[in-house]
Design a protein around this motif. Structure first.
Motif, PDB file in Angstrom:
ATOM      1  N   VAL A  14       0.876  -1.431  -0.076  1.00 57.71           N
ATOM      2  CA  VAL A  14       0.564   0.295   0.123  1.00 57.71           C
ATOM      3  C   VAL A  14       1.060   1.129  -0.290  1.00 57.71           C
ATOM      4  CG1 VAL A  14      -2.264   1.542   1.169  1.00 57.71           C
ATOM      5  CG2 VAL A  14      -1.844  -0.753   1.129  1.00 57.71           C
ATOM      6  N   HIS A  15       2.454   1.110   0.616  1.00 59.57           N
ATOM      7  CA  HIS A  15       2.811   2.534   0.800  1.00 59.57           C
ATOM      8  C   HIS A  15       3.110   3.103   0.273  1.00 59.57           C
ATOM      9  CE1 HIS A  15       0.960   1.632   4.906  1.00 59.57           C
ATOM     10  NE2 HIS A  15       1.036   3.396   4.803  1.00 59.57           N
ATOM     11  N   LEU A  16       3.757   1.577  -1.075  1.00 58.70           N
ATOM     12  CA  LEU A  16       4.857   1.799  -1.961  1.00 58.70           C
ATOM     13  C   LEU A  16       3.921   2.014  -2.966  1.00 58.70           C
ATOM     14  CD1 LEU A  16       7.577   0.784  -2.596  1.00 58.70           C
ATOM     15  CD2 LEU A  16       6.838  -1.184  -3.444  1.00 58.70           C
ATOM     16  N   LYS A  17       2.588   1.953  -3.160  1.00 59.22           N
ATOM     17  CA  LYS A  17       1.887   1.944  -4.261  1.00 59.22           C
ATOM     18  C   LYS A  17       1.565   3.311  -3.940  1.00 59.22           C
ATOM     19  CE  LYS A  17      -1.886   0.800  -4.835  1.00 59.22           C
ATOM     20  NZ  LYS A  17      -3.038  -0.534  -3.766  1.00 59.22           N
ATOM     21  N   LEU A  19       7.185   7.931   1.054  1.00 54.82           N
ATOM     22  CA  LEU A  19       9.215   7.477   1.065  1.00 54.82           C
ATOM     23  C   LEU A  19       9.977   7.630   2.778  1.00 54.82           C
ATOM     24  CD1 LEU A  19      10.135  10.184  -2.205  1.00 54.82           C
ATOM     25  CD2 LEU A  19      10.265   7.695  -2.080  1.00 54.82           C
ATOM     26  N   ASP A  20      10.917   6.940   2.733  1.00 52.70           N
ATOM     27  CA  ASP A  20      11.772   7.417   3.933  1.00 52.70           C
ATOM     28  C   ASP A  20      11.036   8.425   4.653  1.00 52.70           C
ATOM     29  OD1 ASP A  20      11.908   4.469   3.495  1.00 52.70           O
ATOM     30  OD2 ASP A  20      14.690   4.221   4.102  1.00 52.70           O
ATOM     31  N   ALA A  36       8.644   1.921  19.543  1.00 54.98           N
ATOM     32  CA  ALA A  36       7.897   1.472  19.284  1.00 54.98           C
ATOM     33  C   ALA A  36       7.301   1.672  17.525  1.00 54.98           C
ATOM     34  CB  ALA A  36       6.753   1.590  20.013  1.00 54.98           C
ATOM     35  N   TYR A  37       7.226   2.568  17.749  1.00 54.63           N
ATOM     36  CA  TYR A  37       7.391   2.999  16.314  1.00 54.63           C
ATOM     37  C   TYR A  37       8.578   3.369  15.405  1.00 54.63           C
ATOM     38  CZ  TYR A  37       6.652   6.800  12.189  1.00 54.63           C
ATOM     39  OH  TYR A  37       6.495   7.064  11.130  1.00 54.63           O
ATOM     40  N   ASP A  38       9.459   3.325  15.494  1.00 57.46           N
ATOM     41  CA  ASP A  38      10.907   2.928  14.902  1.00 57.46           C
ATOM     42  C   ASP A  38      10.574   2.158  14.435  1.00 57.46           C
ATOM     43  OD1 ASP A  38      11.792   5.452  14.986  1.00 57.46           O
ATOM     44  OD2 ASP A  38      13.143   4.816  16.497  1.00 57.46           O
ATOM     45  N   GLN A  39      10.195   0.430  15.226  1.00 51.61           N
ATOM     46  CA  GLN A  39      10.937  -0.657  14.529  1.00 51.61           C
ATOM     47  C   GLN A  39       9.233  -0.691  14.244  1.00 51.61           C
ATOM     48  OE1 GLN A  39      11.857  -4.207  17.164  1.00 51.61           O
ATOM     49  NE2 GLN A  39      12.974  -2.915  18.954  1.00 51.61           N
ATOM     50  N   LEU A  40       8.508  -0.598  14.145  1.00 47.73           N
ATOM     51  CA  LEU A  40       7.506  -0.462  13.507  1.00 47.73           C
ATOM     52  C   LEU A  40       7.660  -0.325  11.791  1.00 47.73           C
ATOM     53  CD1 LEU A  40       4.182  -1.512  12.878  1.00 47.73           C
ATOM     54  CD2 LEU A  40       3.235   0.216  14.211  1.00 47.73           C
ATOM     55  N   ALA A  41       7.555   1.287  11.934  1.00 50.21           N
ATOM     56  CA  ALA A  41       7.996   1.946  10.228  1.00 50.21           C
ATOM     57  C   ALA A  41       9.182   1.139   9.920  1.00 50.21           C
ATOM     58  CB  ALA A  41       8.851   3.200  11.215  1.00 50.21           C
ATOM     59  N   ALA A  42      10.919   0.599  10.444  1.00 49.56           N
ATOM     60  CA  ALA A  42      11.668  -0.147   9.818  1.00 49.56           C
ATOM     61  C   ALA A  42      10.834  -1.519   9.353  1.00 49.56           C
ATOM     62  CB  ALA A  42      12.822  -0.201  11.114  1.00 49.56           C
ATOM     63  N   ALA A  52      11.338  -1.546   5.156  1.00 44.75           N
ATOM     64  CA  ALA A  52      11.763  -2.830   4.721  1.00 44.75           C
ATOM     65  C   ALA A  52      11.103  -3.606   4.359  1.00 44.75           C
ATOM     66  CB  ALA A  52      12.634  -3.972   6.043  1.00 44.75           C
ATOM     67  N   GLU A  53      10.232  -3.731   4.545  1.00 46.36           N
ATOM     68  CA  GLU A  53       9.193  -4.866   2.842  1.00 46.36           C
ATOM     69  C   GLU A  53       8.444  -3.918   1.901  1.00 46.36           C
ATOM     70  OE1 GLU A  53       7.920  -7.807   3.778  1.00 46.36           O
ATOM     71  OE2 GLU A  53       6.987  -8.053   1.804  1.00 46.36           O
ATOM     72  N   MET A  54       9.249  -2.491   2.097  1.00 45.18           N
ATOM     73  CA  MET A  54       8.376  -2.118   0.656  1.00 45.18           C
ATOM     74  C   MET A  54       9.882  -1.963  -0.071  1.00 45.18           C
ATOM     75  SD  MET A  54       7.426   1.662   2.151  1.00 45.18           S
ATOM     76  CE  MET A  54       7.237   3.226   0.775  1.00 45.18           C
ATOM     77  N   LYS A  55      11.176  -1.908   0.908  1.00 45.88           N
ATOM     78  CA  LYS A  55      12.348  -2.282  -0.162  1.00 45.88           C
ATOM     79  C   LYS A  55      12.359  -3.625  -0.812  1.00 45.88           C
ATOM     80  CE  LYS A  55      15.335   1.450   1.643  1.00 45.88           C
ATOM     81  NZ  LYS A  55      14.822   1.964   2.932  1.00 45.88           N
TER      82      LYS A  55
END
Ligand code: HEM
Length: 150
Positions: free
Chosen positions: A94-97, A101-102, A134-140, A144-147
């Motif tokens: 969803v975010h890639l589409k 961006l980072d 918590a946010y940092d790990q979730l966002a990471a 990573a999945e987007m990449k």
């Protein structure tokens, strides 16, 4: 630092703050992100300017907040954030589409943390690090999945 049991109880009690903060974390109202975000959220593309009170933006803010809460609880229980495979794949695509961006994740993070800080007042002192982690790990995980999918 992770949430202690007491902090976790605070998180669970704080659902009422959702109403108050969802407007504030509707990330696109932030000047840094507004122009890019307007193009990203399909339902904003045809609108003039950035609506301050868009229900879909609030809905996104609520999702970010809820997932961050869940992540904070996982941090305490398991010492790390784990997002279910299917959820992560979905979030990645969803975010890639949508062209996220980072750097957008940093802007949303600042907005989220500012909103929580205002909402919880005094309690912020004890909880700050846990929210950030918590946010940092979730966002990471999402990044990573987007990449992976790109
Ligand atoms: C969609 C969560 C960060 C922009 C979504 C959805 C979820 C979600 C659950 C799916 C909504 C649905 O299908 O009902 C998160 C989480 C984030 C995050 C947990 C951070 C940890 C961001 C950032 C941006 C962003 C940084 C960029 C400003 C979007 C957009 C959509 C979306 C554009 C598609 C909305 C649509 O057009 O319907 N997000 N998001 N998200 N997110 Fe995020």
């Amino acid at each position: 630092m992770v949430f202690t049991e007491k902090q976790e109880a605070l998180v669970k009690e704080s659902w009422e703050i959702l109403k108050e903060i969802s407007q504030k974390i509707a990330c696109v109202s932030s000047p840094q992100i507004a122009p890019a975000a307007k193009g990203m959220f399909s339902f904003l593309r045809d609108s003039d300017g950035i609506p301050q009170n868009n229900p879909k933006l609030k809905a996104h803010a609520v999702k970010v907040f809820k997932m961050t809460c869940e992540s904070a609880i996982q941090l305490r229980e398991k010492g790390k954030v784990t997002v279910a495979d299917t959820t992560l794949k979905y979030l990645g695509s969803v975010h890639l589409k949508n062209g996220v961006l980072d750097p957008h994740f940093e802007v949303v993070k600042e907005a989220l943390l500012r909103a929580i800080k205002e909402a919880v007042g005094e309690k912020w002192r004890d909880m700050n690090c846990a929210w950030v982690e918590a946010y940092d790990q979730l966002a990471a995980a999402i990044k990573a999945e987007m990449k992976e999918e790109a």
